[in-house]
Design a protein around this motif. Structure first.
Motif, mmCIF file in Angstrom:
data_model
loop_
_atom_site.group_PDB
_atom_site.id
_atom_site.type_symbol
_atom_site.label_atom_id
_atom_site.label_comp_id
_atom_site.label_asym_id
_atom_site.label_seq_id
_atom_site.Cartn_x
_atom_site.Cartn_y
_atom_site.Cartn_z
ATOM 1 N N THR A 46 0.826 -1.076 0.067
ATOM 2 C CA THR A 46 0.043 0.004 -0.173
ATOM 3 C C THR A 46 0.871 1.234 0.031
ATOM 4 O O THR A 46 0.693 2.117 -0.805
ATOM 5 C CB THR A 46 -0.889 0.015 1.130
ATOM 6 N N ILE A 47 1.763 1.169 0.701
ATOM 7 C CA ILE A 47 2.705 2.552 1.017
ATOM 8 C C ILE A 47 3.618 2.560 -0.335
ATOM 9 O O ILE A 47 3.408 3.893 -0.760
ATOM 10 C CB ILE A 47 3.647 2.385 2.097
ATOM 11 N N GLN A 48 4.165 1.658 -0.732
ATOM 12 C CA GLN A 48 4.825 1.833 -2.178
ATOM 13 C C GLN A 48 4.013 1.991 -3.346
ATOM 14 O O GLN A 48 4.394 3.037 -3.959
ATOM 15 C CB GLN A 48 5.543 0.387 -2.397
ATOM 16 N N ALA B 238 2.996 5.857 -7.487
ATOM 17 C CA ALA B 238 1.777 6.739 -8.150
ATOM 18 C C ALA B 238 2.029 8.169 -7.987
ATOM 19 O O ALA B 238 1.772 9.034 -9.109
ATOM 20 C CB ALA B 238 0.414 6.257 -7.715
ATOM 21 N N ALA B 239 2.023 8.737 -6.813
ATOM 22 C CA ALA B 239 2.074 10.224 -6.603
ATOM 23 C C ALA B 239 3.287 10.575 -7.425
ATOM 24 O O ALA B 239 3.322 11.903 -7.975
ATOM 25 C CB ALA B 239 2.246 10.402 -5.007
ATOM 26 N N GLY B 240 4.588 9.979 -7.466
ATOM 27 C CA GLY B 240 5.807 10.401 -7.918
ATOM 28 C C GLY B 240 5.714 10.434 -9.541
ATOM 29 O O GLY B 240 6.447 11.409 -10.179
ATOM 30 N N ARG C 168 -0.526 1.670 -13.308
ATOM 31 C CA ARG C 168 -2.083 1.693 -13.190
ATOM 32 C C ARG C 168 -2.580 1.234 -12.105
ATOM 33 O O ARG C 168 -3.486 1.536 -11.530
ATOM 34 C CB ARG C 168 -2.498 1.283 -14.674
ATOM 35 N N HIS C 169 -2.167 -0.104 -11.742
ATOM 36 C CA HIS C 169 -2.513 -0.760 -10.641
ATOM 37 C C HIS C 169 -2.128 -0.057 -9.549
ATOM 38 O O HIS C 169 -3.073 0.128 -8.419
ATOM 39 C CB HIS C 169 -1.788 -1.951 -10.525
ATOM 40 N N ALA C 170 -1.046 0.836 -9.287
ATOM 41 C CA ALA C 170 -0.591 1.432 -8.283
ATOM 42 C C ALA C 170 -1.651 2.516 -7.609
ATOM 43 O O ALA C 170 -1.809 2.994 -6.832
ATOM 44 C CB ALA C 170 0.796 1.950 -8.314
ATOM 45 N N ARG C 171 -2.251 3.265 -8.840
ATOM 46 C CA ARG C 171 -3.050 4.524 -8.600
ATOM 47 C C ARG C 171 -4.307 4.086 -8.158
ATOM 48 O O ARG C 171 -5.314 5.052 -7.769
ATOM 49 C CB ARG C 171 -3.306 4.896 -10.236
ATOM 50 N N GLN C 172 -4.533 2.681 -7.880
ATOM 51 C CA GLN C 172 -5.896 2.201 -7.270
ATOM 52 C C GLN C 172 -5.731 2.318 -5.645
ATOM 53 O O GLN C 172 -6.829 2.303 -5.253
ATOM 54 C CB GLN C 172 -6.060 0.835 -7.768
ATOM 55 N N VAL C 173 -4.716 2.608 -5.242
ATOM 56 C CA VAL C 173 -4.620 2.823 -3.705
ATOM 57 C C VAL C 173 -5.103 4.130 -3.426
ATOM 58 O O VAL C 173 -4.791 5.288 -3.848
ATOM 59 C CB VAL C 173 -3.160 2.453 -3.440
ATOM 60 N N THR C 174 -6.211 4.474 -2.514
ATOM 61 C CA THR C 174 -6.637 5.606 -2.086
ATOM 62 C C THR C 174 -5.761 6.157 -0.940
ATOM 63 O O THR C 174 -5.029 5.736 -0.266
ATOM 64 C CB THR C 174 -8.158 5.573 -1.572
#
Length: 459
Positions: free
Chosen positions: A309-311, A316-318, A339-345
């Motif tokens: 979750t953290i990674q 995604a933010a970076g 794209r998968h990473a962007r799913q974390v809220t």
């Protein structure tokens, strides 16, 4: 092609792959000069880099000029320490002034660093000679090492197989006998995974022990600088020179207590890989050098979830602006992961960060009793074939990326020093054993060297 499966050489020996200590002795005694060592390294690059693709940039003239300057200092009796005159390589996410930092991506093609990362500056102050930049998995975001605008790095033991990643070029440079020290990064196993797959040592110091300024960030809450080494004992050389080894208390009278972590608690694994690592530890126990005890990792799946979750959120933010303005410049593998990473809220990220301190404390409690060092396998499989995205793990098939990170990622979450050391072979390919200590890296150097000796790799 038959050549694609040909190893570059037979099993290496200490003579073919000298340690930092040995290179320092040769330079100090005058049996070698820095100019000679750099020249040999450059000749080795010419011989093997077309096969293994370890280097994406080579500074021939600069390295030879630097070596000549350091030779003059040695003649004037002005040694800087054990790294004086030693050629090294630097991963292409770390800035070296005047060299490209392209991060294995078309996004940064032609980007030249104007200032070196503080770690590179410190290594050069200690006398190291930077030969050039090594291939990285794109933006250091992958454990396979075969996804880069510079092309895949290849395993020197079998050119059809992965080096692992993301510091795959650095691991290949050491495994192929080009350098005894290469700098990498480690966010979820990016030094330890390629070290295990290529049969070298991968060292991740504790979180925050080395500044990551001048390093292209992946996930700032998990990013570490790390090292690929020819000899596990050289952890003490690098650690000592960089101030990573605080003074130790007087050694105790008994053997080191090693807590064995069952790999199956973290995911599926090849029983032969586990058996190879256990055999090395049993040999040390029989010799009276260690006391082997079982250790139980608390809530391992929860640790993996917090890490992921953290990674994912930080990656995604970076990459938000680059994904918006230049998605087509990424490698397809990287796009899929982003794209998968962007799913974390944001809420999931906040919850994971809030849960992290208690999870870390639970793991570090394993050292509060009798355990000095924890041990487990580094990767559950040996090096997969290039491009392989589903790998056979025991009787199952698992996503290759997930399998390669299954044993290493949680130690970036914990932030404790960790190392992968060579522990023999399975099916002709290297196996790595992972060792973790609570604070100091010194026991990792001592035990790591003993493990590799017990495995018959270093005499």
């Amino acid at each position: 092609m038959t050549t694609a499966k040909r190893p570059l050489r037979e099993r290496y020996t200490r003579t073919e792959l000298p340690s930092l200590r040995e290179l320092a002795t040769r330079l100090r005694t005058g049996s070698a000069t820095s100019t000679e060592l750099v020249g040999r390294a450059l000749a080795r690059i010419d011989a093997v880099n077309p096969d293994i693709n370890a280097f994406t940039y080579i500074d021939r003239a600069g390295a030879l000029d630097r070596a000549a300057e350091l030779d003059r200092e040695l003649r004037e009796q002005k040694p800087r320490g054990p790294l004086h005159g030693v050629p090294i390589a630097v991963k292409d996410v770390i800035d070296v002034a005047g060299m490209p930092t392209e991060c294995g991506s078309a996004h940064l093609a032609g980007n030249i660093a104007t200032v070196s990362a503080p770690l590179v500056t410190r290594l050069e102050e200690l006398g190291a000679v930077v030969l050039g930049k090594t291939v990285t998995h794109e933006f250091a975001y992958g454990p396979t090492g075969d996804c880069s605008a510079a092309g895949p790095s290849r395993n020197p033991h079998d050119l059809a197989r992965m080096t692992g990643g993301s510091s795959g070029g650095s691991a290949a440079a050491v495994a192929a006998g080009i350098v005894a020290l290469a700098v990498g990064t480690d966010t979820g196993g990016s030094c330890r995974v390629p070290a295990a797959l290529c049969g070298v040592t991968g060292f991740k110091p504790g979180y925050g022990q080395l500044a990551v300024d001048g390093v292209f960030p992946l996930a700032p809450g998990l990013d570490h600088i790390g090292f690929l080494l020819a000899d596990p004992a050289d952890i003490e050389v690098v650690g000592g020179e960089l101030g990573l080894l605080p003074p130790e208390p007087a050694p105790g009278s008994g053997p080191v207590t090693v807590g064995w972590l069952d790999p199956y608690r973290l995911g599926p694994a090849d029983p032969a890989v586990i058996a190879r690592c256990r055999a090395a530890l049993y040999g040390l126990e029989s010799a009276g050098l260690i006391r082997l005890v079982p250790a139980r990792l608390p809530r391992p799946r929860r640790l993996q979830e917090i890490f992921e979750t953290i990674q994912s959120f930080e990656v995604a933010a970076g990459h938000e602006s680059m994904m918006r303005d230049g998605l087509d410049l990424y490698q397809p593998d990287t796009v899929e992961r982003l794209r998968h990473a962007r799913q974390v809220t944001p809420q999931q990220y906040a919850d994971a960060r809030a849960a992290r301190p208690a999870a870390v404390a639970e793991v570090l409690d394993l050292f509060a009793g009798e355990t000095d060092v924890l041990a487990t396998i580094t990767t559950p499989i040996t090096a997969p074939l290039l491009g392989e995205r589903l790998s056979a793990v025991s009787s199952d098939r698992a996503p290759t990326k997930k399998a390669l990170l299954s044993m290493t990622a949680i130690w970036n979450l914990i932030g404790a020093p960790a190392v992968s050391v060579p522990a023999g072979e399975v099916g002709g390919m290297p196996v790595g054993m992972q060792l973790i200590a609570p604070h100091s890296s010194r026991p990792l150097a001592e035990l790591g060297a003993a493990v590799s000796r017990a495995s018959g790799l270093f005499l």
